[in-house]
Design an enzyme around this catalytic site. Structure first.
Site, mmCIF file in Angstrom:
data_model
loop_
_atom_site.group_PDB
_atom_site.id
_atom_site.type_symbol
_atom_site.label_atom_id
_atom_site.label_comp_id
_atom_site.label_asym_id
_atom_site.label_seq_id
_atom_site.Cartn_x
_atom_site.Cartn_y
_atom_site.Cartn_z
ATOM 1 N N GLY A 71 11.617 -16.482 62.986
ATOM 2 C CA GLY A 71 12.280 -15.306 63.536
ATOM 3 C C GLY A 71 11.970 -15.126 65.016
ATOM 4 O O GLY A 71 12.837 -14.725 65.796
ATOM 5 N N THR A 72 10.754 -15.421 65.401
ATOM 6 C CA THR A 72 10.357 -15.267 66.811
ATOM 7 C C THR A 72 11.207 -16.169 67.703
ATOM 8 O O THR A 72 11.682 -15.748 68.763
ATOM 9 C CB THR A 72 8.852 -15.612 66.976
ATOM 10 O OG1 THR A 72 8.110 -14.731 66.133
ATOM 11 C CG2 THR A 72 8.390 -15.474 68.408
ATOM 12 N N ASN A 150 9.695 -3.308 60.790
ATOM 13 C CA ASN A 150 8.734 -4.003 59.927
ATOM 14 C C ASN A 150 7.584 -3.104 59.479
ATOM 15 O O ASN A 150 6.998 -3.312 58.425
ATOM 16 C CB ASN A 150 8.181 -5.250 60.623
ATOM 17 C CG ASN A 150 7.794 -4.995 62.058
ATOM 18 O OD1 ASN A 150 8.614 -4.590 62.876
ATOM 19 N ND2 ASN A 150 6.523 -5.215 62.373
ATOM 20 N N GLN A 178 13.657 -8.246 58.768
ATOM 21 C CA GLN A 178 13.203 -7.475 57.598
ATOM 22 C C GLN A 178 14.367 -6.976 56.757
ATOM 23 O O GLN A 178 14.195 -6.664 55.583
ATOM 24 C CB GLN A 178 12.338 -6.281 58.042
ATOM 25 C CG GLN A 178 11.042 -6.657 58.721
ATOM 26 C CD GLN A 178 10.021 -7.294 57.778
ATOM 27 O OE1 GLN A 178 10.152 -7.271 56.553
ATOM 28 N NE2 GLN A 178 8.992 -7.900 58.353
ATOM 29 N N SER A 198 14.544 -14.801 59.210
ATOM 30 C CA SER A 198 13.371 -15.661 59.058
ATOM 31 C C SER A 198 13.143 -15.963 57.584
ATOM 32 O O SER A 198 13.178 -15.051 56.748
ATOM 33 C CB SER A 198 12.155 -14.933 59.645
ATOM 34 O OG SER A 198 10.981 -15.662 59.375
ATOM 35 N N GLY A 199 12.876 -17.243 57.273
ATOM 36 C CA GLY A 199 12.741 -17.666 55.876
ATOM 37 C C GLY A 199 11.600 -17.005 55.128
ATOM 38 O O GLY A 199 11.762 -16.576 53.984
ATOM 39 N N HIS A 200 10.436 -16.895 55.799
ATOM 40 C CA HIS A 200 9.251 -16.486 55.022
ATOM 41 C C HIS A 200 9.233 -15.006 54.659
ATOM 42 O O HIS A 200 8.329 -14.548 53.956
ATOM 43 C CB HIS A 200 7.953 -16.923 55.708
ATOM 44 C CG HIS A 200 7.563 -16.141 56.918
ATOM 45 N ND1 HIS A 200 6.482 -15.293 56.922
ATOM 46 C CD2 HIS A 200 8.080 -16.094 58.169
ATOM 47 C CE1 HIS A 200 6.346 -14.765 58.135
ATOM 48 N NE2 HIS A 200 7.304 -15.238 58.904
ATOM 49 N N THR A 236 14.659 -32.441 65.744
ATOM 50 C CA THR A 236 15.052 -32.918 64.409
ATOM 51 C C THR A 236 14.853 -31.801 63.387
ATOM 52 O O THR A 236 13.813 -31.135 63.381
ATOM 53 C CB THR A 236 14.214 -34.162 64.035
ATOM 54 O OG1 THR A 236 14.446 -35.137 65.046
ATOM 55 C CG2 THR A 236 14.609 -34.721 62.683
ATOM 56 N N CYS A 324 -6.682 -4.206 66.169
ATOM 57 C CA CYS A 324 -7.984 -4.193 66.825
ATOM 58 C C CYS A 324 -7.851 -4.840 68.200
ATOM 59 O O CYS A 324 -7.716 -6.044 68.311
ATOM 60 C CB CYS A 324 -8.995 -4.943 65.969
ATOM 61 S SG CYS A 324 -10.653 -4.730 66.591
HETATM 62 N N1 PLP Z 1 10.984 -9.583 63.705
HETATM 63 C C1 PLP Z 1 10.469 -8.775 62.767
HETATM 64 C C2 PLP Z 1 11.076 -7.435 62.528
HETATM 65 C C3 PLP Z 1 9.376 -9.205 62.006
HETATM 66 O O1 PLP Z 1 8.866 -8.401 61.075
HETATM 67 C C4 PLP Z 1 8.827 -10.489 62.262
HETATM 68 C C5 PLP Z 1 7.635 -10.944 61.530
HETATM 69 O O2 PLP Z 1 6.841 -10.158 61.080
HETATM 70 C C6 PLP Z 1 9.423 -11.293 63.245
HETATM 71 C C7 PLP Z 1 10.488 -10.813 63.950
HETATM 72 C C8 PLP Z 1 8.902 -12.661 63.540
HETATM 73 O O3 PLP Z 1 9.274 -13.553 62.518
HETATM 74 P P1 PLP Z 1 8.483 -14.939 62.348
HETATM 75 O O4 PLP Z 1 7.175 -14.592 61.725
HETATM 76 O O5 PLP Z 1 9.359 -15.742 61.449
HETATM 77 O O6 PLP Z 1 8.354 -15.528 63.691
#
Ligand code: PLP
Length: 384
Positions: A71-72, A150, A178, A198-200, A236, A324
């Site tokens: 996602g980032t 999130n 999310q 994002s997959g995870h 790839t 923290c």
């Molecule tokens: N955007 C949101 C709203 C998220 O909650 C997250 C991850 O917590 C991300 C982006 C980043 O996703 P990734 O962990 O796949 O880079």
């Protein structure tokens, strides 16, 4: 020890069906999808099938999906690639509660001289729509606003926002990391230009994401290299994870409405009972516009981290709204932007559920957490 995983906005368990779909691509079908021979061609077909499964979750065309590593990366690609392709002076518009994956590139671009407007939220985490309207009057804009938060689960009205942004000729990116898989998305109806997933976060593995790029949207590539992904993202392809991501999107699509109802009922019981059994407790975020799986609760006069340690000893995984930094526990930027009072901000805990949670999980937390809060409050310097 029993494990009760209530931190699904951080990451989710990979679905067993997803693992089964991926295994052949680790064991036997390890060809390169760009190869000309049949060994690669077979793999390419599976990548394209996964692309169609991801597109179906968004009601998009498969040609509008680019696979990324997370996602980032999708957020960075959307924001930086779009600004690079835009007219000089294009104003970046975002909110004060975005994920660092959006805030980071926005702040970097501001430091490089791009105008940036950060829209405020109210105490319920709702976007200030008047501020957005005013920001859109400033001229050409790239707007990046999350679909769901999130930390609190609060959902922004992206369909209304899309109408406003497109009405002014702006570009709209939404971070749906999310939101996707929890509520239906129909990009035929909502004129978003760019959307990150994002997959995870939806039971696929870590290290795979996608960016939806509406046909015709101008975007400079972010990862420059080979001609993969139609020359939009070099590198790839991560074939096993792409296949798993496709499967996870298909499963989310098929089960979404039943799951949302079941998970929301678990979340609501957890929230209701905690508010009843723990005095001086509040929910952070507009309860009427929230993801079905998320609750963010402040237990006043206690440190969130202390609660988490005690929960962890009981096998419960959740997370806190404090980070923290340099030895001091600072409430997160989201909780600060909502103006949550100091004594509540420090004790904010996020519980985020998934399809794998059960009534017994909720019972486990309800049996132990009120006692933990009582005990911690007897030690609190804030309670007299
Ligand atoms: N955007 C949101 C709203 C998220 O909650 C997250 C991850 O917590 C991300 C982006 C980043 O996703 P990734 O962990 O796949 O880079």
């Amino acid at each position: 020890m029993r494990t009760v995983y209530l931190d699904n906005n951080a990451t989710t368990q990979v679905a067993p069906e997803v693992i089964d779909a991926m295994l052949p691509f680790l064991r036997d079908l390890w060809g390169n999808p760009s190869s000309m021979h049949a060994f690669g061609g077979q793999v390419k077909q599976s990548v394209e099938r996964a692309r169609a499964q991801v597109a179906a979750l968004l009601q998009a065309d498969p040609s509008e999906i680019v696979f990324t590593s997370c996602g980032t990366e999708s957020d960075n690609m959307a924001i930086r690639g779009s600004i690079e392709a835009s007219a000089p002076g294009t104003c970046l518009v975002t909110s004060r509660v975005e994920h660092p994956a959006v805030m980071g590139p926005c702040h970097r671009l501001r430091d490089l001289g791009h105008p940036l407007v950060e829209i405020a939220v109210d105490s319920g985490g709702r976007l200030n729509m008047e501020e957005l309207e005013a920001a859109l009057q400033r001229g050409p804009s790239l707007v990046s606003l999350m679909w769901a938060n999130n930390e609190t689960g609060v959902v922004f009205p992206i369909d209304t926002i899309a109408g406003m942004v497109k009405g002014k000729g702006g570009i709209l990116h939404t971070d749906a990391v999310q939101y996707a898989g929890k509520f239906p998305i129909d990009l035929r109806q909502v004129p978003v230009d760019l959307l990150s997933i994002s997959g995870h976060k939806l039971h696929a593995p870590k290290g795979i994401g996608a960016l939806y790029i509406r046909r015709g949207t101008k975007l400079q590539p972010f990862m420059i290299g080979g001609h993969q992904e139609n020359s939009r993202r070099g590198g790839t392809e991560n074939v096993p994870s792409i296949v798993g991501f496709g499967k996870a999107c298909e499963m989310a699509m098929n089960a979404m409405s039943d799951e949302a109802t079941r998970v929301a009922a678990l979340r609501d019981r957890l929230e209701r009972e905690l508010l009843k059994t723990c005095p001086d407790t509040q929910v952070n975020g507009d309860p009427a516009h929230r993801l079905p799986n998320t609750t963010n609760i402040s237990f006043q006069y206690v440190e969130g981290e202390a609660i988490l340690y005690h929960l962890s000893d009981l096998g419960v995984a959740a997370s806190s709204g404090s980070a923290c930094t340099s030895g001091s526990l600072e409430p997160s930027h989201v909780i600060r932007a909502m103006g949550v009072p100091f004594t509540a901000a420090h004790g904010s805990i996020r519980f985020s559920l998934s399809r794998y949670n059960t009534d017994a999980d909720v019972d486990h937390v309800l049996t132990h957490l009120p006692g933990i809060i009582r005990k911690l409050r007897t030690l609190s310097p804030f309670v007299t």
